[in-house]
Design a protein around this motif. Structure first.
Motif, PDB file in Angstrom:
ATOM      1  N   ILE A 622       0.808  -1.170  -0.062  1.00 53.93           N
ATOM      2  CA  ILE A 622      -0.049   0.004   0.092  1.00 53.93           C
ATOM      3  C   ILE A 622       1.020   1.216  -0.024  1.00 53.93           C
ATOM      4  CG2 ILE A 622      -1.908  -1.318   1.151  1.00 53.93           C
ATOM      5  CD1 ILE A 622      -0.986   0.242   3.911  1.00 53.93           C
ATOM      6  N   GLU A 625      -0.644   3.927  -1.969  1.00 55.43           N
ATOM      7  CA  GLU A 625      -1.747   4.684  -1.771  1.00 55.43           C
ATOM      8  C   GLU A 625      -1.734   5.989  -0.906  1.00 55.43           C
ATOM      9  OE1 GLU A 625      -4.126   1.982   0.467  1.00 55.43           O
ATOM     10  OE2 GLU A 625      -4.050   0.394  -0.985  1.00 55.43           O
ATOM     11  N   SER A 628      -0.757   7.031   3.030  1.00 53.33           N
ATOM     12  CA  SER A 628      -0.608   5.658   3.351  1.00 53.33           C
ATOM     13  C   SER A 628       0.554   5.944   4.758  1.00 53.33           C
ATOM     14  CB  SER A 628       0.079   4.640   2.625  1.00 53.33           C
ATOM     15  OG  SER A 628       1.011   5.113   2.043  1.00 53.33           O
ATOM     16  N   PRO A 643       1.980   8.741  -4.404  1.00 54.44           N
ATOM     17  CA  PRO A 643       0.892   8.526  -5.389  1.00 54.44           C
ATOM     18  C   PRO A 643       1.017   9.616  -6.581  1.00 54.44           C
ATOM     19  CG  PRO A 643      -0.029   8.659  -3.199  1.00 54.44           C
ATOM     20  CD  PRO A 643       1.408   8.887  -3.203  1.00 54.44           C
TER      21      PRO A 643
END
Length: 687
Positions: A622, A625, A628, A643
């Motif tokens: 992740i 993301e 995160s 991201p």
């Protein structure tokens, strides 16, 4: 003396015989040993050859390839087609064999199996397309081959099956289904389908509009039967044949609840033309029934009005002559032209005067009058009139003729059949009107509507991202600002001011990142490729990102090219490199940060490696993301750096991946497709 000599001679002869026998036995043993050993080696070799040939035969017969994945080294081992050799590939080299998006899905499934979430997975992969090569499709099944410590997989096995032919066949089936649904739903006729039991199972939007159906489920509940259709002739289903009918339906005669007349608000009379076509299998059994039709009430009423108008026209012929000049003037002023088509001579006449023809066109000239995309439509309209259809002709056409403003002129033709005394079509008469302004207005309205939708999408993305993480720095600023109004030591004011500055700076960085990622979400970021010498600019991008690195961290920038001219969006590529270096600098307190790049197989690959704290394996999936956090609840930077990097790289057509080990560091690499115009590598030993 004689006895002594005889005994000595006897002993010598026996010794010679014993020596010869021993020599023969030794030779025989040696021969047998060589013979036995040779057969044993030959048997082992034959068994190995047999096993290898059997594996090669299985792989070739099933069109299969095998590869293995070691989670510990994150490398792939690709077996040759005969199963005798294996090739070691790192993730980047292995990914270049397949489409980037498909390989990312394969990597995600492999990580799921390595983490013990699933035991096996199946992924459809496309081969990486090179110029002149056909795209292949592979069905890859990945499963655990060996379990290691902690009951986690230590070896994965992938079986790669070439399913190109099956995939192409399925695509052809999907295209046929899409054509069916497209024709069914976009037809200009009412379309309904009944199953073999006569139950309505499908209806298109035009039929719903004709019969006032607001929701398809309203009539697809199994209660609408073909035998209750007013246009049906009550013929048993097993005896049904293709039937064409024109019906006058008076809904007042269908008051039974099965017709749902009141529910659908059906009243008055309807003139309806329909065709019923049963579909039968090879044995003659009924499979289904297609019914197509259209409401011709307006056409019938129009025809009645035309008949009445024709009668009145004959009675008022004398008075019409007085208005001919006025009509001709109106035609000239309004840019409306009269049109006549004569099927007998295949000619089209256009005029702005009732009494005489202004322009006469053959069918070929009529077709060439339209733009290429409308020529087939014009041919279809002319063909309908050549077959003497009694239906009106209404068609808008884009022509090759341009007006004074350079725009292509759009003409709307509205024509009706003119009948002789016997009721046969003699010619088609109508009007041709210039609707260029109307079309231009509709096009401009569509463009403005799209811009408004994009603006709304950008606003929603901005509000969603901004409301998530902006509260923390804002509360910090407000909290320390309120401390000035509370009782406090004047010596603490410097600390309050510093915290407010830090919170404001964090808030500013966060807002800038939110604005950028909102533009990326809405696809508002523009990318422009140009030829640049990447070797001259790479170091400056790295330095701007590494400027925040700790003094104890050594920065290494590897230059392997004297010149590398590629066509890329250098501004966005530079932003990606700068952000990656800045993230590495924030995560590394000691050791080194290195940056390098390489051009291979039409892709520019940039790699950033550091010796920082690394990322926990549970957090790694992740990492890209938004907002995160690591296992300690901390974010890296604003929480949007990775991201933003991923979105930028993907929107430039590339891919990004990360490899990290807790306590040892992190490696991030991204690849951008491009074409190298100049490649000049440094010689070995030259820095």
């Amino acid at each position: 003396m004689e006895i002594v000599q005889t005994t000595s001679l006897f002993d010598l002869t026996h010794c010679i015989i014993y020596a010869v026998v021993l020599l023969l036995l030794s030779f025989l043993c040696y021969f047998l040993w060589r013979r036995f050993g040779h057969h044993q080696d030959e048997a082992e070799s034959m068994e190995e050859i047999f096993q290898r040939n059997r594996l090669a035969l299985i792989l070739k017969t099933g069109d299969l390839r095998l590869w293995f994945y070691h989670p510990s080294s994150r490398h792939y081992f690709y077996l040759s087609e005969d199963g005798s050799k294996e090739e070691r590939l790192n993730p980047v080299e292995f990914s270049q064999r397949f489409d980037r998006g498909d390989f990312e899905e394969l990597s995600r499934q492999v990580f799921e199996i390595c983490d013990g979430h699933v035991e096996k997975a199946s992924v459809l992969l496309r081969s990486s397309q090179k110029e002149g090569e056909e795209c292949r499709y592979y069905q890859v099944s990945v499963a655990v081959a060996r379990i290691g410590r902690h009951h986690l997989p230590s070896l994965l096995m992938g079986i790669q099956h070439d399913v190109t032919d099956e995939y192409c066949r399925q695509q052809e089936v999907d295209r046929l289904l899409l054509r069916y649904h497209t024709v069914f739903n976009s037809s200009l006729l009412d379309m309904m389908f009944y199953d073999k039991n006569g139950v309505l199972t499908d209806i298109n939007e035009r039929a719903c509009s004709t019969f006032h159906v607001t929701d398809q489920h309203q009539v697809l509940d199994g209660s609408f039967l073909l035998q209750n259709n007013p246009m049906f002739t009550q013929t048993p289903l097993d005896q049904l044949k293709g039937t064409r009918a024109c019906s006058i339906i008076d809904f007042a005669n269908y008051s039974d609840e099965v017709y749902k007349r009141d529910e659908l608000n059906l009243h008055g009379k309807m003139y309806y033309e329909s065709v019923i076509n049963p579909i039968r299998n090879e044995r003659g059994g009924l499979e289904g029934i297609y019914m197509s039709g259209r409401d011709i009430s307006e056409m019938v009423e129009s025809f009645h009005r035309q008949q009445e108008g024709t009668r009145q026209l004959q009675e008022a012929t004398n008075s019409i002559e007085d208005y001919v000049s006025n009509i001709n003037y109106a035609l000239r002023v309004s840019e409306v032209r009269l049109v006549n088509y004569y099927p007998s001579s295949y000619t089209l006449e256009i005029s702005n005067n009732i009494m005489q023809s202004q322009l006469r066109l053959s069918q070929l000239r009529c077709i060439r009058l339209g733009t290429p995309r409308f020529r087939r439509t014009i041919s279809s309209v002319l063909n309908r009139m050549d077959h003497l259809t009694k239906h009106p002709i209404v068609q808008a056409i884009e022509t090759e003729i341009r007006d004074k403003q350079g725009r292509q002129i759009w003409l709307l033709f509205n024509m009706v059949p003119m009948l002789d005394k016997e009721g046969n079509v003699e010619r088609y008469f109508g009007m041709c009107r210039n609707i260029t302004e109307v079309v231009e207005t509709e096009n401009r309205l569509a463009v403005e509507t799209k811009k408004a939708q994009e603006t709304e999408l950008l606003k929603q993305a901005f509000l969603t991202n901004m409301s998530y993480e902006i509260r923390t720095p804002l509360n910090t600023v407000i909290g320390f600002a309120e401390l000035f109004n509370a009782e406090h030591d004047s010596a603490d004011e410097a600390f309050f001011v510093e915290q407010i500055k830090q919170g404001t700076q964090t808030l500013l960085v966060l807002i800038n990142d939110i604005l950028l990622i909102s533009r990326l979400d809405a696809n508002m970021e523009e990318y422009k490729r140009e030829d640049v010498d990447f070797a001259l600019l790479f170091e400056s991008f790295c330095h701007r990102g590494m400027v925040q690195a700790s003094p104890q961290v050594k920065t290494i920038i590897d230059h392997s090219y004297n010149s590398l001219v590629v066509d890329i969006d250098i501004d966005h590529v530079g932003k990606v490199i700068e952000r990656l270096c800045r993230v590495s600098a924030m995560m590394t307190r000691q050791g080194a940060i290195s940056a390098t790049y390489e051009y291979r197989r039409g892709e520019l690959t940039v790699t950033i490696e550091d010796t920082g704290g690394g990322i926990d394996p549970a957090v790694l999936p992740i990492a890209f993301e938004r907002f995160s956090r690591d296992e300690n609840g901390r974010m890296c930077g604003s929480g949007l750096d990775l991201p933003i990097i991923q979105l930028m790289v993907e929107q430039m057509g590339g891919s990004v991946d990360m490899q990290s080990e807790k306590g040892k560091g992190t490696t991030v690499w991204f690849s951008i497709p491009c074409t190298a115009k100049v490649q000049e590598k440094k010689r070995e030993g030259v820095s």
